[in-house]
Enzyme design. Structure first.
Site, PDB file in Angstrom:
ATOM      1  N   ASP A   1       0.839  -1.209   0.000  1.00 63.47           N
ATOM      2  CA  ASP A   1       0.000   0.000   0.000  1.00 63.47           C
ATOM      3  C   ASP A   1       0.874   1.258   0.000  1.00 63.47           C
ATOM      4  O   ASP A   1       2.011   1.228   0.459  1.00 63.47           O
ATOM      5  CB  ASP A   1      -0.853   0.089   1.278  1.00 63.47           C
ATOM      6  CG  ASP A   1      -1.780  -1.076   1.429  1.00 63.47           C
ATOM      7  OD1 ASP A   1      -2.102  -1.709   0.422  1.00 63.47           O
ATOM      8  OD2 ASP A   1      -2.168  -1.345   2.588  1.00 63.47           O
TER       9      ASP A   1
HETATM   10  N1  URA Z   1      -1.134  -5.909   3.984  1.00 65.70           N
HETATM   11  C1  URA Z   1      -1.576  -4.647   4.007  1.00 65.70           C
HETATM   12  O1  URA Z   1      -2.565  -4.340   4.669  1.00 65.70           O
HETATM   13  N2  URA Z   1      -0.907  -3.726   3.304  1.00 65.70           N
HETATM   14  C2  URA Z   1       0.194  -3.999   2.584  1.00 65.70           C
HETATM   15  O2  URA Z   1       0.768  -3.105   1.961  1.00 65.70           O
HETATM   16  C3  URA Z   1       0.640  -5.325   2.558  1.00 65.70           C
HETATM   17  C4  URA Z   1      -0.045  -6.270   3.271  1.00 65.70           C
END
Ligand code: URA
Length: 235
Positions: free
Chosen positions: A102
């Protein structure tokens, strides 16, 4: 060889993403737009992606990046936010990220131009363990941690068993190490939401045998031959 495999072997993207390029009409063979992902091509065929010729084999690169907060894991962003590609400018290859983190997630991101390698790692059957440190507001109970370990219900299905350990306590919350094999969208954040706790900071510290270690934020390194070999073997 099938056109999607050829595109992946040429280091353009993963085989899955090659299918997307095909459906978007961005691939031409001998001057004709490809519509069938299963189309067979031979060495004599001229393949263009976005109008640029693709040659059969490119030198393969395997890179570990320490992604900072505030970067998107895509090759380009319609909102013109900074992308991880801007952090790996000095490699002469069309790299792409293996999976995604993310915008606000930090830590270990693998990049490669080896489509088969990316495809293997992202395939649901081989998904490797990925370990994250989540800073969580409040104090999950042993029952809630047990629920994370056994699997919690998300809107797109129940999560597979996870390894979960509290590693640090603060006045307002805890750091939790969580290892998962799947790669559902925002999975770690949603797993904690499902037990009523908010993740305020998330950092990935390993993918399979590859560790983030002391790689400085925003910097990258080449994977070692052993790391590459081990990831290729992951089942
Ligand atoms: N899980 C998440 O919530 N975000 C990420 O970026 C990777 C795994």
């Amino acid at each position: 060889m099938r056109i999607n495999k050829f595109i992946a072997a040429a280091g353009i993207c993963s085989r899955r993403n090659a299918d997307t390029l095909i459906s978007e009409g961005r691939i031409m063979v001998n001057g004709v737009k490809v519509t069938e992902p299963g189309m067979d091509i031979s060495g004599a065929d001229v393949v263009l992606v976005d109008g640029k010729p693709v040659s059969a084999e490119a030198k393969k690169y395997y890179i570990a990046l320490n992604k900072p907060d505030g970067f998107v894991t895509t090759t380009d962003d319609p909102f013109e936010r900074p992308t991880v590609m801007q952090l790996v400018t000095d490699v002469n290859a069309r790299l792409f990220p293996v999976g995604r983190l993310d915008y606000h997630t930090e830590g270990l991101l693998l990049l490669t131009n080896d489509g088969d390698f990316a495809n293997h790692l992202m395939h649901p059957r081989h998904e490797v363990y990925k370990t994250y440190i989540a800073h969580v507001n409040g104090f999950p109970t042993p029952g809630q941690l047990g629920a994370l370990r056994h699997g919690v219900k998300l809107e797109d299905g129940k999560t597979a068993p996870a390894k979960v350990t509290v590693i640090r306590q603060y006045p307002d919350g805890v750091d939790i190490s969580i290892s998962i094999r799947e790669g559902k969208n925002r999975q770690v954040r949603r797993m904690f939401e499902a037990i009523g706790h908010k993740v305020t900071r998330l950092c990935r510290i390993s993918v399979g045998n590859v560790q983030l270690g002391h790689l400085p934020r925003g910097k990258w390194r080449h994977l070692t031959p052993k790391e590459i070999e081990d990831l290729k073997k992951e089942r």
